[in-house]
Design a protein around this motif. Sequence first.
Motif, mmCIF file in Angstrom:
data_model
loop_
_atom_site.group_PDB
_atom_site.id
_atom_site.type_symbol
_atom_site.label_atom_id
_atom_site.label_comp_id
_atom_site.label_asym_id
_atom_site.label_seq_id
_atom_site.Cartn_x
_atom_site.Cartn_y
_atom_site.Cartn_z
ATOM 1 N N GLN A 60 0.840 -1.191 0.000
ATOM 2 C CA GLN A 60 0.000 0.000 0.000
ATOM 3 C C GLN A 60 0.875 1.241 0.000
ATOM 4 O O GLN A 60 1.927 1.280 0.648
ATOM 5 C CB GLN A 60 -0.912 0.002 1.235
ATOM 6 N N LYS A 61 0.449 2.241 -0.736
ATOM 7 C CA LYS A 61 1.231 3.477 -0.830
ATOM 8 C C LYS A 61 0.336 4.660 -0.507
ATOM 9 O O LYS A 61 -0.699 4.849 -1.147
ATOM 10 C CB LYS A 61 1.827 3.622 -2.229
ATOM 11 N N TYR A 62 0.723 5.438 0.475
ATOM 12 C CA TYR A 62 -0.040 6.627 0.854
ATOM 13 C C TYR A 62 0.739 7.856 0.415
ATOM 14 O O TYR A 62 1.912 8.029 0.775
ATOM 15 C CB TYR A 62 -0.269 6.675 2.359
ATOM 16 N N VAL A 63 0.100 8.681 -0.380
ATOM 17 C CA VAL A 63 0.724 9.911 -0.861
ATOM 18 C C VAL A 63 0.215 11.075 -0.020
ATOM 19 O O VAL A 63 -0.990 11.341 0.024
ATOM 20 C CB VAL A 63 0.406 10.157 -2.351
#
Length: 205
Positions: free
Chosen positions: A10-13
Amino acid sequence: MFSFTAVNAQKYVEPEKAVKDEQKRKASEVVTFPTRKFDSIEAKKALAMGKGKITGTAFTRTKNGYGMKVGKKVLANKITIQLFPVTPYFEEYYALWKDKSKNNPKKNRFVYMDKDAYRYRLDAVTNSSGEFTFPDMKPGKYYLWGSLDYSLSYNYNQYTGSGYNGYGGRIDYYSPSSYSKGYNEFLELFVEVKSDGEVVEVKLK
């Protein structure tokens, strides 16, 4: 030595600060709607065609140093005037909208009209002289409003520097300059067509 198995991580920007501030503002909004259910049939009947007419001029006046509109006339050039029938639903909405405890943008409080209620309206566009007309109106009470944006230019002497004469005296130098300032005026008026065929002339200011 480490070994890894590829997975979909998962990637949170992190959003930009302006976006975060807007999200925070939206989350803290207090929104009020009229409690009365909007009656589309009632509104449709109120906007049925008649033989009357509402005609007028939309304008404002520039304000003096005390906030009084006593200056030159500013005509509403090519703005949209909206007309709503004054139904029981609209009366409740207007009372809420005028209530500063319910409608105060500075405190993030807003009063909104039902989207269907907003659809039941008439629009008119002013000419360059601020004149507008709503033709084919039947007897009834109506509310008119428009938003007038305009700008004014101001002249002043801008300080450009100082010098000294042979006697040690200081001389300040100025050059003519100017700037513009934008304004917005909310124009509103309640109007009544009392008989079929009546021509009502108004000043929307």
